[in-house]
Design a protein around this motif. Sequence first.
Motif, mmCIF file in Angstrom:
data_model
loop_
_atom_site.group_PDB
_atom_site.id
_atom_site.type_symbol
_atom_site.label_atom_id
_atom_site.label_comp_id
_atom_site.label_asym_id
_atom_site.label_seq_id
_atom_site.Cartn_x
_atom_site.Cartn_y
_atom_site.Cartn_z
ATOM 1 N N GLU B 152 1.144 -54.812 -6.724
ATOM 2 C CA GLU B 152 1.844 -54.525 -5.432
ATOM 3 C C GLU B 152 2.432 -55.876 -4.733
ATOM 4 O OE1 GLU B 152 -1.539 -52.973 -3.233
ATOM 5 O OE2 GLU B 152 -1.862 -51.623 -4.686
ATOM 6 N N ASN B 153 1.687 -57.270 -5.048
ATOM 7 C CA ASN B 153 2.103 -58.193 -4.557
ATOM 8 C C ASN B 153 2.857 -58.942 -5.283
ATOM 9 O OD1 ASN B 153 0.743 -58.264 -1.713
ATOM 10 N ND2 ASN B 153 -0.960 -57.506 -2.792
ATOM 11 N N CYS B 154 3.516 -58.506 -6.338
ATOM 12 C CA CYS B 154 4.019 -59.506 -7.405
ATOM 13 C C CYS B 154 5.119 -60.091 -7.022
ATOM 14 C CB CYS B 154 4.772 -58.427 -8.284
ATOM 15 S SG CYS B 154 5.157 -58.880 -10.089
ATOM 16 N N THR B 156 5.659 -61.601 -3.898
ATOM 17 C CA THR B 156 5.124 -62.575 -3.155
ATOM 18 C C THR B 156 4.520 -63.701 -4.150
ATOM 19 O OG1 THR B 156 4.631 -60.910 -1.606
ATOM 20 C CG2 THR B 156 4.041 -63.256 -1.115
ATOM 21 N N GLN B 222 -4.567 -59.410 0.288
ATOM 22 C CA GLN B 222 -3.060 -59.948 0.090
ATOM 23 C C GLN B 222 -3.394 -61.489 -0.102
ATOM 24 O OE1 GLN B 222 -3.448 -57.970 2.787
ATOM 25 N NE2 GLN B 222 -2.548 -56.216 1.709
ATOM 26 N N VAL B 226 -2.385 -63.525 -3.571
ATOM 27 C CA VAL B 226 -1.349 -64.548 -3.574
ATOM 28 C C VAL B 226 -1.947 -65.791 -4.080
ATOM 29 C CG1 VAL B 226 0.103 -65.715 -2.181
ATOM 30 C CG2 VAL B 226 0.210 -63.376 -1.950
ATOM 31 N N ARG B 408 7.992 -58.218 3.488
ATOM 32 C CA ARG B 408 6.578 -57.577 3.225
ATOM 33 C C ARG B 408 6.424 -56.746 4.191
ATOM 34 N NH1 ARG B 408 2.900 -60.058 0.039
ATOM 35 N NH2 ARG B 408 1.255 -59.112 1.343
ATOM 36 N N GLN B 507 1.014 -46.119 -3.321
ATOM 37 C CA GLN B 507 1.608 -47.299 -3.267
ATOM 38 C C GLN B 507 3.075 -47.091 -2.858
ATOM 39 O OE1 GLN B 507 -0.415 -49.823 -2.566
ATOM 40 N NE2 GLN B 507 -1.912 -48.249 -2.690
#
Lengths: 227, 813
Positions: B152-154, B156, B222, B226, B408, B507
């Motif tokens: 999901e936060n790939c 960033t 998040q 990260v 984001r 998602q």
Amino acid sequence: METDQCTFYYKSKTVNSALSRTEWIQLKEVLSFHDWKLVTLALPKSCHLSSHQVTVSSSHICRLYDRFHALDKDDKGSLNRSDFQNISELAVNPLGDRIINAFFPDGMDLIDFNSFVRILARFRPVDQNPKKEPNAPEPINSRVNKLKFAFQLYDQDKDGKISKSELLQVLRMMVGVQVTEEQLESITDRTIQEADLDGDDAISFEEFKKSLDKVDIEHKMSIRFLR
Amino acid sequence: MGSLSIWRLTLVVFYIVVLIHGSSAAYGNGKTPTTSSPGQPSNPVHTFPAPKKEYLPVFQMNYPRIQIPFEITLWILLASLAKIGFHVYHKITVWVPECCLLITIGLIVGGIMYSVHEESPAVLTTDVFFLYLLPPIVLDAGYFMPTRLFFENCGTVLWFSVVGTLWNSIGIGISLFGICQIEAFGIQDINLQENLLFGTIISTVDPVAVLAVFEEVNINEQLYIVVFGESLYNDAITVALYSLFKYISQMDQVDSIDIFLGTADFFVVGFGGIMFGLLFGFVAAFTTRFTANTRELEPVFVFMYSYLAYLIAELFSLSSIMAIVTCALTMKYYVEENVSQRSCTTIRHFLKMWSSVSETLIFFFLGVTTVTSKHEWNWAYIGFTLIFCIVWRGLGVLVLAQIINNFRTIPFTFKDQFSMAYGGLRGAICFSLAFLLPNTFPRRNLFTTAAIAVIIFTVFIQGITIRPLIDYLNVRRTNRKLMTINVEIHSRAMEHTIAGIEDLCGQWSHYYWKDKFKKINDRFLRKVLIKDNRPQSSIVSLYKKLELQNALVLLDSNGGISGAPSLTSLQEQKPTKPETFLPEEVWSMQELLSKNMYKIHERTLTYTRHSLPNEIRTKEILLRRHSTIRKSMRKAGTWQTPAAAKYYSLPPTVQNLQPRLRLRKSSLTGDDDGDDDIASEINFPPARPRLQLRAKEPRRALQPPRNKLETVNEVRTDSRRTPMVDYENRGGSAMSENSKGRGTGTKRALTPMRQFGLFNEQGLKNKEKEDQMEMEEFRYTPAANRREEAREEASDSETTHPLLNRPMHQYKP
């Protein structure tokens, strides 16, 4: 009102639930569309709009429709409980069943896209700068509506009160096995006693609201995706 | 505390003495071979013809032969014992990160070694770090990475790790080069390339300590992912950059073509590593498909293939860290379905163990090396390094976050950015890279010293202060300081709700790709890589659940064991005065609740390098819901009492039995309008003949209580006969006999809940039957018996059913 029916196309597929024009407008307001593209809304000629086809949509609706479609395994145009139960994360959610139930009010077995969106719309974050309109109806994502959703998760017999046994059930679902029944009961007692203002040994919605006065419900009961 | 530290100290001293004694003996041996060495290997050959009779050596010592493994063993032991030592006393590790303590002990040991003029351990002088110590750490991180959160936060994560590392390296390198131009500091001989190299070394962050803190304070996910992802990929990028700059720094002049080639190399290194990782990941998954008969070898494949990926990537000087992380990510999903439960546990434990040992050793050596190695101290260079590290990191996070925030859904707030910047501790990799600079390198000692200084500063000062700071800043997370129990409970319920709704919504941003991947996965990958495409495993999981249930029943029936000690008073007081609650009681209730409630979104968190993620909770939740569903199925009329709702925690008193029996009778006589206040929580097949159930009941009620679950029984007898068989399969087949067709017609992976929703007629009936068997038993055995039986059951299941790993201990709070 057949003439008022609009069909919602998405990626050249027809969405089964044909919405009436007023419903569309409501949905639009509920989800606050901003980009008007991607999806064509075929309006009947009687709709007195400038063109035969008006492109209308929002990314939210598209996404929700995508999701709806993905959950709907048999392409039946509506979801039933087992579709929900197939979401593995929801399956391990302690309150998963309650949440699923909230989508099926009054013993309904199926939910169409329209209602699906409506229920999810409660979780839209509250607008930071709400337009002051005196006569505007309360938005569906207001604090009270969010609270109502939470309340109905407890209130299974729908009598407008959270009884002791209802609270105990929810608590038991949320707490690990380390806590014994006696402890749970005493916690329940305490909770009811704390919130109960009129002394009926149950928590009414007003009392519920009151006990959560200081909590930032608007933030807590909002999903970031529906921003 | 006092006695403890003394004890620890004694222990440490003891080991040091052993070590030093051992090593000095070794050196003595090496220098003067004439000293007593009766046991030389060639001895037996000479003994026979020799006129001078040499007796068979009864006692001999051959230290050089075992020296290296012996010393390594002792080092590991010493480090691990030290770790045990400060984990015994809990409060230290809460406030001081573990790595600080390890470094401290390393410093002490180093000090002692230095005072007796011992050389620093020979372990960390070569490629040992990269070939042996690093892989376990990275493999562990990759294997336990919360996959979904990561993807999901790939963007960033990659943004911060790639661009952030480049930013830091180049920024620090160039500004240090600027400092070097000032004559007063006397360091003009360090050129730009060397500075850049040093910048690369020093910009690797190692947020292990920070992650532990983040986890404990329940920070938002998040931020967590990260920092986590950054630490992983920035390792990879730093190593790539390091080799690049090391190459450049040994050249006299740099052309523009070199820069270009460097950039190209950078991509080749990264993507090459990923390709090898994927390749070996799939190969490993494919291999475990065929291990059904050699279960004991399963973990080996996981470790060896990922190590192979690492080594091969190293062979082609690709990013070996990328390779091993990708490999772990790829294989995890498939391997865990193929291997048996035991192997799975073994794999996880071994990973944790190895990574833990590696890391402990590295920090420990860091402490030792700090004291024993040669240093070159230059106030200006080291001071400015420190300042630049902090400044560039802060600036970098600030700028990069501003840019990425536009993309984001949920932007990083200023507080988030601050915690991210402040969490930039330097750690093991930084140290190792500095330490591994070739000896011929000019100013090597200065670089090492500066790196150690930065590490110690960041680890000690930032590491210790980050927790209070996060507390103070109140970074977005679950709020613990709640005033009332109402708020506590309701907020928790709302958080669960939101978690559920989010899952329901799916998602968004990655949904398309996720869907695509899922299609490919279902259509091809799963078929090739997974042994039996799933129909069985849902049954197995049900079986496991039933097993677990036994344990839970046992646990609940003698709840005294599991209850938190502070609550006994609460329990006792409750019947006497339920109306008034003292503040302490309220507090203890809140404690109890906040400790024992399920975590929101179990899927997301819990990567610590030192403990395994808790899967039991998920099972527990499923079980409980399973029981509520059964209750609602039973709504047809067997139960309506609150006692029934208590099925889960049958109180250990006999008195409750009587009313229940009475009620049961009344229900048998047809009084069945169960006004159970639980709504039917499943999709109840309307066609199901309810009468059938009721008609069966009286007959069964008359039967003597039988053993609990037929299936469990079957399996047990089986397992007694052939103790070495694969229990999962056996359990599965036993179950599938019982509930034929439960899994038919379900193409996609059966999530556990699906069974409840989509039972066909027969499966449902069987289910009822099982339930009834179980309930029957509970109803008619007196509580004491029941408890004993449950205990037996559990102990049985502990010994004979490996599916349920350690049923009892897992639940202790």
